[in-house]
Design a protein around this motif. Structure first.
Motif, short mmCIF file in Angstrom:
data_model
loop_
_atom_site.label_atom_id
_atom_site.label_comp_id
_atom_site.label_asym_id
_atom_site.label_seq_id
_atom_site.Cartn_x
_atom_site.Cartn_y
_atom_site.Cartn_z
N GLY A 156 2.28 75.78 53.14
CA GLY A 156 1.70 75.53 54.71
C GLY A 156 2.11 76.64 55.72
O GLY A 156 1.74 76.44 56.92
N SER A 157 2.60 77.62 55.27
CA SER A 157 4.01 78.41 55.91
C SER A 157 3.33 79.28 56.93
O SER A 157 2.78 80.08 58.33
CB SER A 157 4.58 79.15 55.54
N ALA A 158 1.48 79.53 56.19
CA ALA A 158 0.75 80.85 57.32
C ALA A 158 0.38 79.38 58.31
O ALA A 158 0.52 80.04 59.32
CB ALA A 158 -0.28 81.13 55.83
N LEU A 159 -0.23 78.65 57.89
CA LEU A 159 -0.99 77.37 59.26
C LEU A 159 0.43 77.15 59.55
O LEU A 159 -0.28 77.25 61.30
CB LEU A 159 -1.40 76.37 58.54
N ARG A 160 1.49 77.37 59.33
CA ARG A 160 2.69 76.52 60.71
C ARG A 160 2.77 77.59 61.85
O ARG A 160 2.63 77.56 62.18
CB ARG A 160 3.53 76.14 59.49
N ASP A 161 2.87 78.79 60.75
CA ASP A 161 3.34 79.83 62.06
C ASP A 161 2.66 80.67 63.06
O ASP A 161 2.50 80.60 64.40
CB ASP A 161 3.75 81.62 60.83
N VAL A 162 0.77 80.07 62.62
CA VAL A 162 -0.17 80.44 63.43
C VAL A 162 0.08 79.15 64.77
O VAL A 162 -0.81 78.63 65.65
CB VAL A 162 -1.41 80.24 63.02
N SER A 163 0.20 77.97 64.17
CA SER A 163 0.17 76.58 64.84
C SER A 163 1.21 77.00 65.93
O SER A 163 0.94 76.39 66.92
CB SER A 163 0.02 75.43 63.63
N PHE A 164 2.29 77.13 65.19
CA PHE A 164 3.93 77.50 67.03
C PHE A 164 3.58 78.13 67.60
O PHE A 164 3.20 77.60 68.87
CB PHE A 164 4.29 77.85 66.03
N GLU A 165 2.44 79.25 67.68
CA GLU A 165 2.15 79.68 68.80
C GLU A 165 1.41 79.79 69.06
O GLU A 165 1.05 79.65 70.69
CB GLU A 165 1.80 81.39 68.68
N TRP A 166 -0.28 78.58 68.56
CA TRP A 166 -1.03 78.49 69.29
C TRP A 166 -1.09 77.44 70.42
O TRP A 166 -1.22 76.99 71.14
CB TRP A 166 -2.04 78.16 67.70
N ALA A 167 -0.10 76.93 69.82
CA ALA A 167 0.26 75.43 70.84
C ALA A 167 1.05 75.39 71.79
O ALA A 167 0.69 75.02 73.05
CB ALA A 167 1.72 73.87 69.44
N ARG A 197 1.12 78.46 73.16
CA ARG A 197 0.00 79.37 73.92
C ARG A 197 -1.21 77.75 75.16
O ARG A 197 -1.65 78.01 76.02
CB ARG A 197 -0.62 80.22 73.41
N TYR A 198 -1.64 76.92 73.82
CA TYR A 198 -1.99 75.91 74.52
C TYR A 198 -1.57 75.09 75.18
O TYR A 198 -2.52 74.75 76.43
CB TYR A 198 -2.61 75.72 73.08
N ILE A 199 -0.92 74.75 75.25
CA ILE A 199 0.59 73.99 76.62
C ILE A 199 -0.05 74.22 77.61
O ILE A 199 0.07 73.98 78.66
CB ILE A 199 1.90 72.87 75.95
#
Length: 688
Positions: A93-104, A106-108
């Motif tokens: 899950g590291s690929a999704l984790r890395d993407v979701s970190f930045e996405w989270a 910037r979204y907030i």
């Protein structure tokens, strides 16, 4: 029906199985915990090969986000290597984790606006949370990393992203050969000190970034004192963790792992689900593909409010200073010495304290808007009285205000206001706003609005002037300091309501220019410019004093008409208590103070509870609104901003405080007494 299996090194007591739908396909999702048994995990992995459509590996220590590759080698790397050999797609899950970190993040930041602006952020592991730190550094410089303490037992924090990089690529490598963790664990004083400084860092921070791996160990000793009122950023925050954080007073939880299923699952499960749904191998899904899928499926980060209601707290700072050397006596030690020393002692103290660096006078808490947003901040003191500020070049005061700005930013303030004479010195905040590393406002827009708000209320309560709805008030008004920052706006405001206004200043050319400017907006008002106010004082119904004369006498109150309402906006006041006492038939109010919403708490600033000066209220309104920008600076206040801050104040629950004078708040009986004396004085024959 497709199958997704998560093989976790975590507890088997948290196993689950359920059916769900994703991207129009039916899935069975199972979790199989191995209680830390690597051999059992390897056995399950081989057994599930070909049986499952995708496999996730859970509770595997993620690779560092920064640093040499060999640092990522752990006893678990064998299970990851084994996963690469089986035919079924396997992911941690590291690929999704890395993407979701930045996405989270910037979204907030986009959704809530300025959410992370100048926040004080503590990372328990900057090396694991490097992607979050990198994005967070775009919004704030107040980053603290606890890696040396938690990894190596060294009592030192890292306070910059570049220093974290240096630690990851060089210092960290050397420290692998130093048995510091074992040493400090056996030496209680060092371990106790590390625990102490870590608790203090948690208390000072407003946001804590806690890795999912080792979450319980990081926070096992944390209490309400460390976590109360905090925002926690983590991933896979299940119900047990929410309950744990709620019990310790956490305000907001930002879970970077999207919750797209009926229960919270780890990134390895979601990434395995995506692989199975798309029918791809692990290496065939790139970060861009995941980001596109997250956006298309609205896989937004979770924002959890443990208390059940949304919570946001914005932060401000405001600069105050002693208005005269007599104010210095409010310090008990100075007062005691002043009683037993010659008058020259207080003069010396006044001169010396002007050179003192800024210090925190009071913490301000409990301000809550009807919108739900809260504000907290700090009152910072610079030591110079107006006399001392005028005795030095403006740069003398600028340097201390810039010191205060740096202090405010370090404490996490997102905007800083200038109070009293600090907003008058030199170019009225322009230079400070250019050089400060935090947005600056003088508060003059709300001061002007508040002054006329108070004057209108006082006139209404006195009842000596006839007011007809929809028509100009048939009365005479005067503004002293008409070309100044606040005075000029007062003139424009009065021109909207009164029929005749006298503009008083020292520069005739500026007065004439102002007159022409006002007439373009309100051609029906009668404007008279003068440099000699005494000629007209006896005819005035309303007077606004907005000078910057630092205590110089600008008005002879003995010449004022009985029943006149005088609003003293100047700081220091243009009218002394002795002057006011000469005319009990005149209502003298001290500008327009503002009552704050909520239950604010702060040290005494010479006003009733919950009441602050309008310039401070402007800073607080901007903080509540999340408008962290240079708002009011310079000597020319924008009319549009005066109207805007007034409306924003109403939105956030600001009220005109009970009008007050030199002796405190005016009651209805006080005003009735002034009115009675005024009517009696008006009936007296004019002395020959």
């Amino acid at each position: 029906m497709k199958q997704v299996v998560s093989i976790s090194l975590g507890s088997s007591q948290k196993d689950y199985a359920f059916n769900t739908e994703f991207l129009g396909q039916e899935f069975t999702i199972r979790r199989l915990g191995t209680d830390g048994d690597l051999e059992k995990a390897a056995e399950l992995l081989l057994r599930m090969d070909k049986e499952a459509d995708a496999i996730g590996l859970g509770q595997i220590k993620y690779p560092y986000g920064i640093g040499p590759r060999y640092l990522n080698k752990t006893k678990q790397h064998k299970i990851r290597d084994l996963g690469a050999q089986v035919q079924t797609p396997v992911t941690i899950g590291s690929a999704l984790r890395d993407v979701s970190f930045e996405w989270a993040l910037r979204y907030i930041e986009y959704k809530f606006g300025n959410y992370f602006s100048n926040a004080r952020v503590l990372f328990f592991s900057g090396m694991y949370s490097y992607r979050i730190a990198k994005v967070m550094s775009e919004f704030t410089d107040n980053l603290t990393f606890a890696d040396p303490i938690l990894e190596n037992g060294i009592p030192k924090f890292i306070n910059a992203l570049d220093d974290l990089k240096a630690y990851a690529h060089s210092a960290h490598e050397v420290l692998q050969w130093v048995p510091s963790q074992r040493l400090t664990d056996s030496v209680m004083p060092i371990k106790a000190w590390n625990d102490y400084i870590l608790r203090k860092a948690m208390q000072k921070a407003s946001i804590l970034v806690v890795p999912n791996y080792g979450f319980d160990n990081y926070l096992e000793k944390a209490t309400l004192e460390e976590l109360g009122g905090k925002t926690i950023i983590s991933s896979t925050v299940d119900d047990d963790r929410v309950a744990f954080l709620k019990e310790r007073g956490v305000d907001v939880i930002i879970d970077t792992t999207p919750k797209i299923l009926e229960r919270v699952v780890a990134p390895n499960v979601l990434e395995a689900l995506i692989l199975a749904a798309l029918g791809r191998k692990r290496d065939q899904v790139r970060a861009d593909d995941l980001l596109e899928l997250i956006s298309a499926q609205k896989m937004d980060p979770r924002v959890v409010y443990p208390s059940g209601s949304p919570k946001r707290v914005n932060r401000f700072a405001f600069v105050i200073h002693p208005l005269s050397k007599e104010f210095l006596k409010k310090d008990k030690s100075v007062e005691m010495l002043a009683n037993f020393t010659p008058p020259a002692f207080l003069d010396a103290v006044e001169k010396v304290i002007a050179y003192a660096p800024p210090w925190v006078y009071s913490r301000v808490t409990g301000i809550k808007s009807p919108t739900g947003v809260e504000a907290e901040g700090w009152l910072l003191t610079v030591g110079g009285t107006p006399k001392q500020m005028l005795a030095h070049d403006p740069e003398f005061t600028y340097s201390r205000l810039l010191q205060a700005a740096r202090m405010a930013k370090r404490m996490g303030a997102q905007i800083m206001g200038l109070g009293a004479f600090t907003k008058v010195v030199g170019d009225a905040g322009v230079t400070v706003a250019k050089k400060a590393n935090i947005p600056i406002t003088t508060g003059n827009s709300y001061s002007a609005s508040g002054a006329l708000w108070a004057a209108a209320d006082a006139v209404r309560r006195m009842g000596l002037i006839k007011i007809e709805k929809g028509r100009r008030i048939n009365a005479k008004t005067m503004v002293l300091g008409a070309t100044g920052a606040i005075g000029s706006v007062c003139c424009r405001l009065l021109a909207k309501a009164f029929g005749e206004i006298y503009l008083v200043g020292r520069n005739t050319a500026k007065l004439l220019a102002m007159k022409e400017s006002i007439l373009r907006e309100d051609p029906d008002v009668q404007l008279i410019v003068t440099t000699r106010p005494d000629k007209y004082l006896a005819d005035m119904d309303v007077i606004v004093t907005a000078t910057s004369g630092a205590g110089k006498k600008v008005l002879d109150i003995t010449q004022v008409k009985p029943g006149c309402v005088i609003t003293d906006v100047a700081r220091p006041l243009d009218l002394s208590p002795e002057d006011v006492a000469k005319r009990p038939d005149v209502l003298v109010i001290e500008s327009g103070e503002i009552e704050l919403p909520g239950s604010p708490e702060m040290k005494n600033i010479g006003l009733p509870d919950k009441v602050v000066y309008a310039c401070l209220a402007e800073t607080i309104v901007l903080a509540l609104e999340g408008r962290f920008e240079v708002f009011t600076i310079g000597r020319d206040i924008e009319w549009e901003k005066v109207k805007e801050i007034y409306k924003l104040g109403l939105k956030h629950g600001m009220k005109l405080a009970a009008i007050s004078g030199v002796n405190g708040v005016f009651t209805d009986d006080d005003i009735a007494r002034v009115k009675k004396l005024a009517l009696e004085a008006r009936n007296q024959p004019i002395a020959s």
